[in-house]
Design a protein around this motif. Sequence first.
Motif, PDB file in Angstrom:
ATOM      1  N   LEU A  43       0.815  -1.305   0.010  1.00  0.00           N
ATOM      2  CA  LEU A  43      -0.199   0.042   0.162  1.00  0.00           C
ATOM      3  C   LEU A  43       0.878   1.396   0.217  1.00  0.00           C
ATOM      4  CD1 LEU A  43      -3.003  -1.080   2.538  1.00  0.00           C
ATOM      5  CD2 LEU A  43      -3.096  -0.168   0.168  1.00  0.00           C
ATOM      6  N   CYS A  44       1.883   1.160   0.734  1.00  0.00           N
ATOM      7  CA  CYS A  44       2.879   2.436   0.736  1.00  0.00           C
ATOM      8  C   CYS A  44       3.353   2.652  -0.563  1.00  0.00           C
ATOM      9  CB  CYS A  44       4.042   2.163   1.703  1.00  0.00           C
ATOM     10  SG  CYS A  44       3.745   2.301   3.668  1.00  0.00           S
ATOM     11  N   SER A 272     -11.861  -0.237  10.944  1.00  0.00           N
ATOM     12  CA  SER A 272     -12.639  -0.935  10.181  1.00  0.00           C
ATOM     13  C   SER A 272     -12.936  -0.581   8.684  1.00  0.00           C
ATOM     14  CB  SER A 272     -14.128  -0.610  11.010  1.00  0.00           C
ATOM     15  OG  SER A 272     -14.750   0.550  10.413  1.00  0.00           O
ATOM     16  N   ARG A 273     -12.331   0.287   8.264  1.00  0.00           N
ATOM     17  CA  ARG A 273     -12.169   0.702   6.711  1.00  0.00           C
ATOM     18  C   ARG A 273     -11.308   0.048   5.781  1.00  0.00           C
ATOM     19  NH1 ARG A 273     -16.917   2.104   6.140  1.00  0.00           N
ATOM     20  NH2 ARG A 273     -16.017   2.954   3.960  1.00  0.00           N
ATOM     21  N   VAL A 278      -8.113   4.259   3.803  1.00  0.00           N
ATOM     22  CA  VAL A 278      -7.435   4.780   4.875  1.00  0.00           C
ATOM     23  C   VAL A 278      -6.099   5.832   4.171  1.00  0.00           C
ATOM     24  CG1 VAL A 278      -6.398   4.575   7.205  1.00  0.00           C
ATOM     25  CG2 VAL A 278      -8.390   3.279   6.407  1.00  0.00           C
ATOM     26  N   PHE A 279      -5.332   4.956   3.631  1.00  0.00           N
ATOM     27  CA  PHE A 279      -4.314   5.673   3.137  1.00  0.00           C
ATOM     28  C   PHE A 279      -4.592   6.903   1.914  1.00  0.00           C
ATOM     29  CE2 PHE A 279      -0.212   3.550   2.995  1.00  0.00           C
ATOM     30  CZ  PHE A 279      -0.296   2.567   4.013  1.00  0.00           C
ATOM     31  N   VAL A 283      -3.413  10.603   3.036  1.00  0.00           N
ATOM     32  CA  VAL A 283      -2.629  11.442   2.249  1.00  0.00           C
ATOM     33  C   VAL A 283      -3.315  12.752   2.101  1.00  0.00           C
ATOM     34  CG1 VAL A 283      -1.339  11.608   0.027  1.00  0.00           C
ATOM     35  CG2 VAL A 283      -1.230   9.456   1.434  1.00  0.00           C
ATOM     36  N   GLU A 284      -4.677  12.865   1.514  1.00  0.00           N
ATOM     37  CA  GLU A 284      -5.264  13.899   1.075  1.00  0.00           C
ATOM     38  C   GLU A 284      -5.296  14.723   2.279  1.00  0.00           C
ATOM     39  OE1 GLU A 284      -8.925  11.982  -1.680  1.00  0.00           O
ATOM     40  OE2 GLU A 284      -9.380  12.949   0.137  1.00  0.00           O
TER      41      GLU A 284
END
Lengths: 292, 292
Positions: A43-44, A272-273, A278-279, A283-284
């Motif tokens: 994900l990173c 839970s998301r 979430v990433f 970042v936003e």
Amino acid sequence: MFHILPDRSAAREIPVSLTLSMQVAMNHATVREQCDLEQFVGLCVRHGITQVALWRDKVVELGVGRAKRLLADAGLTVIGYNRIGPLLTNDAAERRARLDEANRVIEEAAELRSGCVFVFPGGLPAGSKDIRAARAQTFDLIAELLPLARAARVPLALEPLHPMLAADRSPLSTVREANDWCDRLGCGVGIVVDVYHVWWDATLQAEIQRAGRDRLLGFQVCDWLATTKHLTRDRGMMGDGVIDLHTLRAWMDAAGFVGPNDVEIFSDYWWSRPADEVFRIAVERAKETLLR
Amino acid sequence: MFHILPDRSAAREIPVSLTLSMQVAMNHATVREQCDLEQFVGLCVRHGITQVALWRDKVVELGVGRAKRLLADAGLTVIGYNRIGPLLTNDAAERRARLDEANRVIEEAAELRSGCVFVFPGGLPAGSKDIRAARAQTFDLIAELLPLARAARVPLALEPLHPMLAADRSPLSTVREANDWCDRLGCGVGIVVDVYHVWWDATLQAEIQRAGRDRLLGFQVCDWLATTKHLTRDRGMMGDGVIDLHTLRAWMDAAGFVGPNDVEIFSDYWWSRPADEVFRIAVERAKETLLR
């Protein structure tokens, strides 16, 4: 004369995506319920994150050697390793065992070339009502660990935790006291400022300035929700709470801190998301609330 | 030469029941769910309590004049009146209205001959993320109220609240800062030390000493439960938590404070118990954890 530090005017021309990758770090705790280390690293990479804070359980699950190769292949830098501790105990044999384990944690952090290793004192020993003794014991434990940390060239990170966690997590509650401890301990130890724990403190700006560039090892971000429902699992996403993140980051900048914003959100909701969501939102939000 | 203060050796011979009545005060908040003011006063008399801290809603419900006669008939002294506030708002008309109401609260406190009146700033105004502004506004509001408090001879009590309540209750979090404010405000204002809010603070002993006899207006007791489940409704009965109450009381004594231990427990559990049982246990526990 050539300068090692980048020219600030030139920095303005770095593409936004690259600026972000330099300024936003992801803490595995934020998606600890969704991801093992390999998924987290994936994900990173997908979200352009190049700096990470890791947790020992996730690293050991994969193996330190494999984790090191995985991170290197993905081009990720480890800014912090969680964690030494809990340390506090009134049992002498247990104390020795915990220091031995702490030494292993320092070695792992060195192996991963982590920027620092977090120290987590733990709560008052069972039956104790003596927070002053716990504080003194914590200081002594850190002093004992310091020679190995210096030898391994991994600074110990003192992280003041919120006073609501003084009974069961750490008796070190303010940047002011962390500074006092650093004054007495000398080199090899520094401070991580987590906005969640210290945003309320009227002395915060002065104490961040006092800590200065050499002592500031990290800056962790999330938000304090106005109606907080749980003491440890209800942190907010940046922008959803009442912390003036932009001003706190400006205080870090003014003190000479150049590290990233380490997104660390302990939250039943965000756990839970989907991790990818979430990433993306983190970042936003980091961009909206923290970047200049 | 005759001393006004009682001889300490003679005090040892005062019957325990009388000593207790001098040293334990009951705060109506502890049984607010079970009792109106008349029921509360009846329980105080039955349990030998002679000093009480009152809440405005309960007093107004009965009427200030009737409350005053009720208290006088029962031989009860009012040590504190809750409360002025919330004060913080970004609306100018609302600000004026809240100051006017605060003036009425001061007059009621004077009517009841209360030892002090508590000031409760309230949380950050809606939409605000500026705790520094809220802190400055709180200071200014208190400065505006001070002339009337002086005229009424009822000191304003600043009560540092736990940092976990900084967003929605008060931006004043430490005795240190309360002392700084008192330094600037002069006479007519003092400090109430509630163990729940400040027990964690490494500077507490020094700041209690700094406050001293003239500035210390009250000492509120309960306990911090090691596994706290709620930020505002899960306080512990003295002895059930981790606060070293005896030491904190000794610091108050050393600073010259001679007031009682004001039992103030916000707790869903204790609110669910019969009020008579709460009184009995509170008096027992105060004796075990606080008295010498």
